[in-house]
Motif scaffolding. Structure first.
Motif, mmCIF file in Angstrom:
data_model
loop_
_atom_site.group_PDB
_atom_site.id
_atom_site.type_symbol
_atom_site.label_atom_id
_atom_site.label_comp_id
_atom_site.label_asym_id
_atom_site.label_seq_id
_atom_site.Cartn_x
_atom_site.Cartn_y
_atom_site.Cartn_z
ATOM 1 N N ASN A 158 0.812 -1.227 0.000
ATOM 2 C CA ASN A 158 0.000 0.000 0.000
ATOM 3 C C ASN A 158 0.848 1.281 0.000
ATOM 4 O O ASN A 158 0.385 2.337 0.436
ATOM 5 N N HIS A 159 2.076 1.193 -0.511
ATOM 6 C CA HIS A 159 2.930 2.364 -0.666
ATOM 7 C C HIS A 159 2.896 2.776 -2.139
ATOM 8 O O HIS A 159 3.880 2.626 -2.873
ATOM 9 N N ARG A 160 1.761 3.302 -2.542
ATOM 10 C CA ARG A 160 1.530 3.515 -3.975
ATOM 11 C C ARG A 160 2.370 4.650 -4.548
ATOM 12 O O ARG A 160 2.807 4.579 -5.703
ATOM 13 N N THR A 161 2.599 5.706 -3.780
ATOM 14 C CA THR A 161 3.392 6.823 -4.292
ATOM 15 C C THR A 161 4.813 6.378 -4.611
ATOM 16 O O THR A 161 5.359 6.683 -5.681
ATOM 17 N N LEU A 184 2.535 -0.297 -13.452
ATOM 18 C CA LEU A 184 2.474 1.136 -13.195
ATOM 19 C C LEU A 184 1.041 1.639 -13.317
ATOM 20 O O LEU A 184 0.560 2.412 -12.463
ATOM 21 N N ALA A 185 0.342 1.197 -14.356
ATOM 22 C CA ALA A 185 -1.044 1.625 -14.548
ATOM 23 C C ALA A 185 -1.912 1.189 -13.373
ATOM 24 O O ALA A 185 -2.790 1.935 -12.923
ATOM 25 N N TRP A 186 -1.673 -0.022 -12.871
ATOM 26 C CA TRP A 186 -2.466 -0.512 -11.736
ATOM 27 C C TRP A 186 -2.213 0.339 -10.485
ATOM 28 O O TRP A 186 -3.151 0.684 -9.755
ATOM 29 N N ALA A 187 -0.947 0.720 -10.261
ATOM 30 C CA ALA A 187 -0.634 1.587 -9.125
ATOM 31 C C ALA A 187 -1.308 2.949 -9.293
ATOM 32 O O ALA A 187 -1.831 3.529 -8.324
ATOM 33 N N GLN A 188 -1.307 3.482 -10.511
ATOM 34 C CA GLN A 188 -1.968 4.763 -10.772
ATOM 35 C C GLN A 188 -3.476 4.659 -10.560
ATOM 36 O O GLN A 188 -4.103 5.557 -9.976
ATOM 37 N N TYR A 194 -6.759 8.394 -12.494
ATOM 38 C CA TYR A 194 -7.395 7.624 -13.562
ATOM 39 C C TYR A 194 -6.945 8.047 -14.959
ATOM 40 O O TYR A 194 -6.781 7.200 -15.838
ATOM 41 N N ALA A 195 -6.738 9.336 -15.172
ATOM 42 C CA ALA A 195 -6.303 9.790 -16.495
ATOM 43 C C ALA A 195 -4.903 9.260 -16.819
ATOM 44 O O ALA A 195 -4.645 8.799 -17.942
ATOM 45 N N GLU A 196 -3.999 9.316 -15.840
ATOM 46 C CA GLU A 196 -2.651 8.788 -16.058
ATOM 47 C C GLU A 196 -2.699 7.280 -16.290
ATOM 48 O O GLU A 196 -2.003 6.746 -17.171
ATOM 49 N N ALA A 197 -3.510 6.593 -15.486
ATOM 50 C CA ALA A 197 -3.623 5.138 -15.636
ATOM 51 C C ALA A 197 -4.175 4.778 -17.009
ATOM 52 O O ALA A 197 -3.700 3.835 -17.659
ATOM 53 N N ALA A 216 -9.980 -4.255 -19.564
ATOM 54 C CA ALA A 216 -11.019 -4.104 -18.539
ATOM 55 C C ALA A 216 -10.636 -3.018 -17.541
ATOM 56 O O ALA A 216 -11.491 -2.215 -17.116
ATOM 57 N N ASN A 217 -9.366 -2.950 -17.174
ATOM 58 C CA ASN A 217 -8.916 -1.912 -16.247
ATOM 59 C C ASN A 217 -8.954 -0.533 -16.899
ATOM 60 O O ASN A 217 -9.256 0.472 -16.232
ATOM 61 N N LEU A 218 -8.667 -0.466 -18.199
ATOM 62 C CA LEU A 218 -8.815 0.796 -18.926
ATOM 63 C C LEU A 218 -10.266 1.251 -18.885
ATOM 64 O O LEU A 218 -10.557 2.439 -18.659
ATOM 65 N N ALA A 219 -11.176 0.308 -19.078
ATOM 66 C CA ALA A 219 -12.599 0.638 -19.013
ATOM 67 C C ALA A 219 -12.964 1.199 -17.645
ATOM 68 O O ALA A 219 -13.718 2.179 -17.541
ATOM 69 N N ALA A 220 -12.411 0.596 -16.582
ATOM 70 C CA ALA A 220 -12.685 1.092 -15.227
ATOM 71 C C ALA A 220 -12.202 2.532 -15.069
ATOM 72 O O ALA A 220 -12.892 3.369 -14.465
ATOM 73 N N CYS A 221 -11.033 2.834 -15.639
ATOM 74 C CA CYS A 221 -10.509 4.206 -15.580
ATOM 75 C C CYS A 221 -11.440 5.171 -16.300
ATOM 76 O O CYS A 221 -11.760 6.259 -15.789
ATOM 77 N N LEU A 222 -11.879 4.801 -17.491
ATOM 78 C CA LEU A 222 -12.748 5.668 -18.277
ATOM 79 C C LEU A 222 -14.061 5.915 -17.556
ATOM 80 O O LEU A 222 -14.587 7.051 -17.543
ATOM 81 N N LEU A 223 -14.606 4.883 -16.935
ATOM 82 C CA LEU A 223 -15.860 5.037 -16.194
ATOM 83 C C LEU A 223 -15.677 5.998 -15.023
ATOM 84 O O LEU A 223 -16.532 6.853 -14.768
ATOM 85 N N GLU A 224 -14.562 5.856 -14.312
ATOM 86 C CA GLU A 224 -14.305 6.755 -13.178
ATOM 87 C C GLU A 224 -14.089 8.190 -13.635
ATOM 88 O O GLU A 224 -14.351 9.136 -12.886
#
Length: 282
Positions: A158-161, A184-188, A194-197, A216-224
């Motif tokens: 959980n040290h995402r930064t 990296l995208a998953w951490a973002q 979400y835009a960076e991811a 599927a994770n890209l879709a989650a970013c777009l939805l958010e």
């Protein structure tokens, strides 16, 4: 004396290796066992046999030949695989002890650090696992694989930064590595960037377009991000021709703050573009 016996053994080992690569574990096991009848101490035969047994879920049987081989001399690859086999045969304490001894050897054998960190993390000590990979990086600071492992461990802790910093540096060094991009995208994504991811997932998909999890994770970013049409279209492309992905697609849509929820799988399937299964006739 002719070279025929050695040639026959080499051919047998080649066949065993090809079977192992094809995940034909039982064939690989049989061929490696046959090779060991000709030469009981053949290193490659022992490694192939052990990997085949591990592939069959028979870790306790893999321990025996590995222990014998490890006693014959200093072989960090053999010792690391022995540690892995011990951990997977419910002898975690012995396995971790073996891996610690191998990691302490010099010159360093980096896979031993990676295996040790993975086993320590699986035991719930993720902070210690992070330290193990960090120590390995001091010995091999240019190792991209260790940087990736460190980023993964930091995400798990959980040290995402810090994970994003490490993985971004690894991305600059190896921009074509899709495993680095997706981590990296998953951490973002977890960090709410979400835009960076989304940009990172698009880059990864440009290199590996059939990666359904990344899509599927890209879709989650777009939805958010409130881009519902784009997110739903991405999820439809994930589901299309892959009925086993229905649960993942439905979850991504339901989990989003701008998503949808379906009470019935048939409703989700219809939404994603599949015809619901007809009821079977009596």
């Amino acid at each position: 004396m002719t070279g025929r016996p050695n040639n026959a053994l080499a051919q047998l080992l080649q066949q065993a290796f090809m079977a192992l690569r094809a995940k034909q574990f039982d064939v690989a096991r049989q061929l490696a066992t046959e090779a060991l009848k000709s030469n009981r101490s053949d290193r490659n035969a022992v490694l192939i046999l052990a990997h085949a047994l591990l592939g069959q879920g028979r870790a306790d049987e893999a321990v025996v030949p590995l222990e014998k081989a490890a006693r014959r001399g200093s072989d960090p690859e053999m010792e690391t695989l022995l540690g892995h086999a011990l951990c997977n045969s419910r002898r975690t304490v012995d396995g971790i002890a073996q891996l610690r001894r191998t990691a302490a050897r010099r010159p360093p054998y980096l896979p031993a650090f990676q295996e040790l960190a993975g086993q320590i993390a699986n035991a719930g000590e993720i902070g210690e696992a992070v330290g193990i990979i960090a120590d390995a990086l001091t010995l091999a600071p240019a190792s991209i694989d260790l940087q990736l492992d460190l980023g993964r461990m930091l995400v798990r802790n959980n040290h995402r930064t810090e994970a994003r910093r490490v993985l971004t540096a690894a991305r600059h060094t190896a921009p074509g590595r899709t495993d680095i991009l997706t981590e990296l995208a998953w951490a973002q994504l977890l960090d709410g960037a979400y835009a960076e991811a989304a940009d990172t997932y698009r880059h990864a998909l440009g290199l590996r377009p059939n990666d359904t999890l990344s899509r599927a994770n890209l879709a989650a970013c777009l939805l958010e991000m409130g881009e519902r049409d784009g997110g739903e279209a991405a999820l439809r492309s994930v589901f299309r021709g892959r009925p086993h992905m229905l649960g993942r697609a439905a979850f991504a849509l339901a989990a989003s703050s701008h998503g949808r929820f379906f009470f019935r799988p048939s409703a989700a399937a219809k939404f994603f573009g599949a015809e619901p299964e007809r009821a079977a006739r009596p």
